[in-house]
Scaffold this active site. Structure first.
Site, short mmCIF file in Angstrom:
data_model
loop_
_atom_site.label_atom_id
_atom_site.label_comp_id
_atom_site.label_asym_id
_atom_site.label_seq_id
_atom_site.Cartn_x
_atom_site.Cartn_y
_atom_site.Cartn_z
N GLN A 1 0.83 -1.21 0.00
CA GLN A 1 0.00 0.00 0.00
C GLN A 1 0.86 1.24 0.00
O GLN A 1 0.34 2.35 -0.04
CB GLN A 1 -0.82 0.06 1.29
N GLU B 1 -12.95 3.17 6.32
CA GLU B 1 -12.85 2.67 7.69
C GLU B 1 -14.09 2.81 8.56
O GLU B 1 -14.39 1.91 9.35
CB GLU B 1 -11.67 3.36 8.38
#
Ligand SMILES: Cc1cc2nc3c(=O)[nH]c(=O)nc-3n(C[C@H](O)[C@H](O)[C@H](O)COP(=O)(O)OP(=O)(O)OC[C@H]3O[C@@H](n4cnc5c(N)ncnc54)[C@H](O)[C@@H]3O)c2cc1C
Ligand code: FES
Ligand code: FES
Length: 1355
Positions: A791, A1286
């Site tokens: 990432q 999230e």
């Protein structure tokens, strides 16, 4: 060997093509062959142990007896290549392709948003494809169970089920007439308030959006299509013709280390065994395959018994059904079901119990190949069949190498010890006879696992009783798994209950006797001993009631009725088809004519993922001279390295070199905040799994094998593993943090009530489906290029530069797409990427390292385990006045991102509640476990679970409805948070009110209370929880996004930006944004892989802000280009886009490339001084969940979840809904299911999907409804959207709180304090022990009293 002529050629078909392999290597699996030899990389390696389904293929064969072709799904990772003689294999590439025709099964999953990162998608496609080949119009039940062997970490499964619902008999939405497709799309549905939105229900993408979004990568149009079995390829005629020969041929394949025999007669088998007494029989390879791969067992002679008639036949005899030992579990299931259809109930009760047990035994892929004999002979103490076989008194027929047959009854003498049976070494198991049941005989099986689907048992049981006409016990058999080193029988109980009448007295006696019959040492393998012992009596209680109910139904003899409140204990927790709706709003704003902004478009790679054509890092074809790296990992958690000796490994075939810290040309030390980790351990190891060295070899298998042969001698030191250890030994990183507001002590002293509590939130493994992989390519200028599943390409670039002593501009890192990441691939890929770089640099050749699932889990760290200790002060009316919380984080052996994670918890410790006095403290425990790291939510989910638990405790104390308490304390518009941010555009209360309305909360509350008043052993619970999730990095410099937009002379657009696509749909959103600014259709836009040489210094793709940052940067770049094109468009308003671009290039000579940059204003926060702005804005949401808990086993089921989420004005509603559903289910895993088990010495027990259970398809709410908050928006982020990756994770606390609510009802029935904390994951063990009753009280406290070390520890 046998007498028949043996063949040395393996003949089978793959996707219609004949494969002849001369002398195949018996150790090779089908998956290795497909990926390496045939370069068919669509079939993925997710685990290698049959637990994830990413490698699912269809195997077909023609049966000459019935002249039918049969198809079954199987895990290619466990299928020995040698077992495929005469078979046809179909992989995801074999059913459809974007180059030719996409198969309806591929098309549906892609079009219905069932593919995010896509790593699991080929496996789902092949499971569904196989189902359709066998049942072209399957039932809803078949669909709901077909994916029990497939895991997805991203989607939350709902869209996958919905994608395929149209193929079922019902043909569509389980909402039936209520479905949006049958209604006015703007009307009121299911009592939901009117919306002007387009509802997308059950994946049935509305037709109008089909038109817009059904285009695939190559521009082909895809619409929802039906399945036409007549379009399927025929079974290869060659195999049909030659089948009788191929299936009756004896085979011998001789490999480097292993010989493979396939005898075709019993005599031949016995002969082979006589000459090879230590040979291993193999059928499904589901045990042996795992033993060889992960337990490093070696079996030099394998003999498969799949082609021996005596071992593969099913016969109905006078006394029961006889199954050959090699009969697969799927065949066994079918045979027993057939018998049940034909026999009277009296006779099939035993069979019914087997069928029910098989329903929960592994997944289809395993049951299709695994045999009944393999299960018996493995003699696992948690085998699911053995307790039933013992309880029913099954008879085994054994045959010796001399041809002598004998019969053995399976009773308490059959298992001789751990994995030992009464079968002699010179015998094999021929068959097993399962008897019919008799009149007055009752038989039931029980299985308790942490996850209902595809999980090994914690405890299981087979129970049989024969009663006389007066309900006196004539015979009783009670067999249990999970209660010792073997399957055991409760022999004293069985004996002493004989002659007693089936009544309450017998029940009490049974509980007493079972307690002494089934002792379990508190330190026993498996742990949770109090729970396991409670289960034995709880199961017996269920059995007792069920038999009593049967007797009562027959009224012969008259028996006392089962109390109505007890009746529920006899019924299983049933699930119906998953249903739900998804609402989003179509914005009234005017957009560019070609814009795809705000449309529910399909993920840009979904079709490629569904056809297996999407390329992940490990799918990159090997280059000339490429070598493979096998890591030498520490077996100890803390030790000095006394000796590391690679000499034996270096002498092994294919080995090129051993690499250690001495080979690192730059620095051996790396790290993010602190440089505190070694690439290769030099003197000591500080966690299990740490890299000590690495073997470079010609193949991955050779490298891995040789790595195991490196001798490491340790001088073991006492490790610090848990938070408790660290507190005791004062082992902390010197970075403990404190934030506070108001005067907490004073407020606590003035509060009417003060409560204290603590909660453990345990670790969570990322379990991205794609294990980590890196390929290093040395470059011509002495630099290094890496393709890496990370990432954070910039971090890997800097770490590699440090290791090799190179300037950054000589290191390139790129990532096309990741098969999931969730924070786990930010910094941790360095652990294997740095050894790759060192090896590639030293040998100046390409080097690849692919982590096995167990290696990955062993070294890469998890979500931080937390211990939260709190004090909470409140008024008697429920106003929270003060909250004082201390977080202890288990940071592991290195700092990594622990500091930032703790900062997030501190700032988010108030969660969604306006509390005037808050003090939060964080302590980072330094321990000898792998360094824990970022994970979706980044410290907020733990703070959330602790806060919501504290509020539950307060509500219980005040005897107040928890929703009223929460509501009273919710933040509202204009409130100032304790970190001094004024809440503007605060939609929290709107989400809360809407979700209560959507879920019909008040009505459901009443229904739950009524249910609870009527049932003693099953309780329901309901809860609503909110979330307020801040967006932004505290480190100012991280808040930046970059993009490069190139327009080519044909008018197509290529975007590069700084974010990584890991399934979250980032590229899709950026394309949508660009299509709006440039006014071009999506079909003209492409996003390139992310590369450090194109965009420098990129921030890790994290914190849910990547679409904000890079989306805004793309807008910036597109605006620059638009400005440049404006004069041409003004001059030629009639020009098409292509003409405009041509004019720009050829005539006006305008640059068609622009870079864009964005930094959000003012974000950046100094936690120590309290200065700055931690977040640019907040994403809000609320969820309401209803659960049902089986108080006797601790099992639960989520009946429904409703979510209302404020995503502003969504850039891409289908992608956002996917994030919400997937995030919620991942949060559910954290709080309710995923148990990461580490022993006191640091040894990790959970190293793959067999032992670590992420949510499966059966875990999702049965009714799952998501609404994107209406009329929302923000002025803060790109096109008024909000970050969403999230926040939905935190809404899973609605399930935890609903379970609290159910437990509270159970405890009130028992006259206990209604509140007890549930450490997370709230596993069945924890829930069961919280529902304390007379059965658990027999064992409660035994573990504590013993003072013994538990099998695994709370980290
Ligand atoms: C993902 C997964 C999920 C699983 N889930 C479950 C579960 O829910 N419940 C459960 O109980 N188990 C489970 N298992 C374990 C396993 O699948 C079963 O034990 C299965 O029945 C083994 O059969 P097999 O044919 O694959 O055995 P193999 O691996 O082929 O063989 C297993 C053992 O049996 C011996 N053997 C086989 N046949 C004979 C014979 N005729 N005579 C003598 N020895 C013989 C072999 O030599 C070997 O030692 C699971 C395994 C996996 C990989
Ligand atoms: S890779 Fe085969 S099941 Fe996971
Ligand atoms: S889409 Fe299923 S694992 Fe990512």
């Amino acid at each position: 060997m046998g007498s028949s002529a043996a063949s040395a050629d393996l003949v089978f078909f793959v996707n219609g093509k004949k494969n002849v392999v001369q002398n195949p290597e018996p150790e090779l699996t089908l998956l290795q062959y497909l990926r390496s030899d045939l370069q068919l990389t669509g079939t993925k390696l997710g685990c290698g142990e049959g637990g994830c389904g990413a490698c699912t293929v269809m195997v077909s064969f023609h049966s000459p007896d019935s002249d039918t072709t049969q198809h079954y799904s199987a895990n290619a990772c466990l299928l020995p290549l040698c077992s495929l003689h005469g078979m046809a294999v179909t992989t995801v590439e074999g059913i459809g392709s974007l180059r030719t025709r996409v198969h309806p099964v591929q098309e549906r999953i892609a079009a219905a948003h069932g593919s995010q990162c896509g790593f699991c998608t080929p496996g789902f496609v092949m499971s569904m494809y196989t189902l359709l080949r066998n049942s072209p119009t399957p039932s809803d039940e078949q669909l709901d169970t077909v994916f029990e062997g497939n895991l997805c970490r991203c989607t939350g499964y709902r869209p996958i089920l919905d994608a395929y619902r149209p193929f079922t008999k019902g043909g569509g939405c389980p909402l039936g007439a209520e479905c949006c497709q049958n209604k006015n799309k703007t009307g009121v549905q299911n009592g939901h308030p009117p919306s002007n939105g387009v509802p997308v229900e059950n994946g049935a993408v509305p037709n109008d959006t089909d038109e817009l979004n059904g285009s695939s990568e190559n521009g082909t149009k895809h619409t929802g299509v039906s399945y036409d079995p007549s379009q399927e390829p025929i079974f290869p005629p060659y195999l049909k013709l030659e089948g009788p020969t191929l299936h009756t041929q004896s085979l011998v394949f001789v490999g480097q280390r292993v010989r493979w025999y396939r005898p075709v007669s019993l005599a031949e088998l016995l002969d082979i065994k006589k000459h090879n007494p230590d040979c291993k029989i193999v059928v499904g390879n589901t045990e042996i395959g795992v033993e060889v791969k992960f337990k490093k067992q070696q079996y030099p002679v394998l003999v498969t018994t799949t082609h021996i008639q005596e071992l593969t036949s099913v016969q109905r005899l006078q006394s029961g059904i006889q199954l050959g030992a090699s009969v697969t579990l799927a065949t066994m299931d079918a045979a027993l079901k057939d018998a049940i259809k034909e026999l009277p109930e009296d006779k099939f009760r035993v069979f019914a119990a087997f069928v029910e047990m098989l329903r929960w035994f592994a997944g289809h892929q395993v049951r299709n190949v695994a045999a009944v004999g393999g299960n018996i002979m493995t003699a696992s103490p948690i085998s699911d069949l053995n307790p039933l076989l013992l309880a029913c008194g099954a008879t085994l027929t054994l045959v010796s190498t001399e041809g002598k047959q004998r019969e053995v009854k399976m009773d308490h003498t059959f298992f001789k010890g751990y994995r030992q049976t009464a079968v002699l070494p010179n015998e094999i198991l021929l068959s097993v006879l399962i008897p019919f049941s008799q009149k007055n005989e009752y038989f039931l099986g029980y299985k308790q696992a942490n996850r209902k689907e595809d999980d090994i048992s914690v405890v299981n049981a087979g129970m049989r009783v024969v009663l006389d006409d007066t309900a006196k016990v004539l015979d009783l058999s009670l067999a249990f798994g999970g209660m010792g080193p073997t399957t055991v029988m409760a022999t004293t109980t069985m004996k002493q209950l004989q002659g007693l009448t089936w009544n309450e007295e017998l029940l009490n006696k049974a509980c007493e006797l079972l307690t002494s019959d089934l002792p379990l040492d508190p330190g026993s393998p498996g742990g949770t001993t109090e729970y396991r012992r409670s289960l034995t009596v709880s199961f017996f209680f269920k059995f007792y009631l069920t038999v009593k109910q049967k007797l009562q139904q027959q009224a012969k003899p008259p028996v006392a009725a089962v109390r109505s409140s007890d009746r529920v204990a006899t019924q299983p927790l049933e699930r119906g088809p998953v249903k739900g709706f998804q609402w989003f709003e179509v914005s009234p704003e005017s957009l560019s004519p070609n814009s795809a902004l705000r449309l529910p478009v399909v993920h840009e790679s979904a079709f490629k993922q569904a056809t297996g054509e999407a390329q992940y890092t490990n799918d990159i074809a090997p280059r000339q001279g490429e070598l493979y790296l096998g890591l030498v990992q520490s077996k100890k958690a803390r030790a000095k390295l006394v000796r590391v000796d690679p000499s034996a490994a270096l002498a092994m075939p294919g080995v090129v070199d051993y690499l250690s810290h001495t080979d690192v040309p730059g620095s051996n030390i790396w790290g993010l905040l602190e440089k505190d980790e070694e690439i290769f351990a030099s003197k000591e190891v500080v966690h299990q799994g740490q890299v000590i060295g690495a073997i470079l070899a010609d193949t991955l298998a050779n490298a891995q094998r040789a790595a195991q042969a490196v001798v490491v001698e340790y001088d073991v030191m006492e490790p610090i593993i848990t938070i408790a250890d660290a507190i005791q030994k004062k082992s902390f990183y010197p970075l403990n943090l404190l934030v506070s507001n108001g005067n907490v002590e004073e407020a606590l002293s003035r509060a009417e009530c003060v409560l204290e509590g603590e909660l453990h939130v345990e670790a969570q493994e990322h379990f991205y489906l794609e294990p980590m992989v890196t390929i290093g390519y040395p470059t011509e200028d002495g630099g290094m290029e890496l393709a890496c599943s990370t990432q954070s390409i910039a971090f890997i670039q800097s770490a590699v530069a440090g290791a090799l002593g190179l300037p950054f501009n000589k290191v390139k890192v790129r990532a096309r797409r990741l098969g999931g990441a969730f924070g786990g691939k930010e910094t941790r890929p360095a652990m294997h990427a740095l050894p790759v770089a060192v090896a590639a640099n030293k040998h100046n050749c390409p080097v690849r390292c692919t982590l096995e699932r167990d290696e990955d889990m062993l070294m890469t760290g998890t979500r931080h385990p937390y211990l939260g200790k709190y004090r909470i002060g409140f008024s008697s009316a429920g106003k929270i006045l003060a909250y004082d919380v201390k977080y202890y984080l288990n940071a592991g052996c290195a700092l990594d991102m622990s500091y930032q994670v703790s900062e997030k918890s501190l700032i988010d410790s108030d969660q969604s509640y306006n509390i005037p006095n808050v003090r939060a403290e964080a302590h980072l425990c330094k321990t000898n476990i792998p360094s824990n790291t970022a994970f979706r939510g980044f410290g907020a989910p733990q703070a959330n679970a602790i806060m919501e638990t504290a509020l539950t405790q307060v509500a219980c104390h005040l005897n107040m409805a928890p929703d009223k308490l929460r509501e009273m304390n919710l933040y509202k518009e204009g409130d100032v948070t304790f970190f001094k941010t004024v809440l503007t555009q605060c939609n929290l209360r709107r989400c809360w009110d809407d979700v209560k309305a959507q879920s019909k909360f008040e009505q459901r509350r009443k229904e739950v209370d009524l249910f609870n008043s009527e049932n003693r052993w099953r309780k329901r619970g309901i809860a609503v929880t909110p979330t307020k999730f801040g967006m932004g990095f505290f480190d100012k410099f991280l808040n930046q996004g970059a993009a490069l937009v190139n327009i080519y002379t044909d008018g197509t657009v290529l975007i590069s930006h700084g974010g990584i696509e890991m399934g979250q749909g980032l590229h899709t959103k950026i394309m949508q944004v660009a299509s709006q600014v440039l006014d071009v259709p999506l079909s003209k836009i492409q996003v390139d892989e992310t590369m450090t040489n194109v965009l420098p210094n990129t921030t890790a793709t994290a914190a849910s802000v990547s679409s904000d940052l890079h989306g805004a940067a793309a807008v910036d770049a597109c605006n620059t280009l638009k400005q440049r094109l404006k004069p041409i468009q003004a001059e030629h308003p009639d020009y098409t886009w292509e003409q405009t671009i041509a004019a720009a290039y050829f005539e006006k000579v305008v640059s068609l490339s622009a870079s864009g940059f964005y930094k959000p204003p003012g974000v950046g926060y100094n936690l120590k001084t309290g200065e700055g702005l931690p977040y640019l804005y907040f994403t809000f949401g609320s969820a309401c969940s209803v659960v049902e808990v089986d108080c006797l086993t601790g099992d639960h089921q989520v009946i429904s979840t409703d979510i209302v989420m404020d995503v502003g004005k969504s850039l891409s509603p289908a992608i956002d809904i996917g994030q919400i559903e997937g995030g919620f289910i991942q949060g559910y895993g954290l709080l309710m299911l995923e148990q990461y088990k580490v022993q006191g010495d640091g040894n990790l027990l959970t190293r793959g999907p067999g032992s670590y259970k992420i949510p499966a398809v059966g875990n999702i709410p049965q009714s799952f409804n998501v609404t994107l908050l209406r009329e929302s928006g923000t002025t803060k982020a790109v096109y008024s959207s909000k970050g969403i990756g999230e926040p939905p994770m935190l809404l899973a606390s609605s399930v935890l709180c609903a379970v609290y609510d159910a437990v509270r009802a159970a405890r009130i029935d028992e006259g206990l304090n209604p509140f007890v904390p549930l450490n997370t994951p709230a596993t069945p063990a924890r829930i069961r022990m919280a529902c304390s009753d007379r059965f658990t009280r027999l064992y409660e406290g035994a573990e504590k009293k013993s003072g013994k070390t538990h099998w695994f520890v709370d980290l």
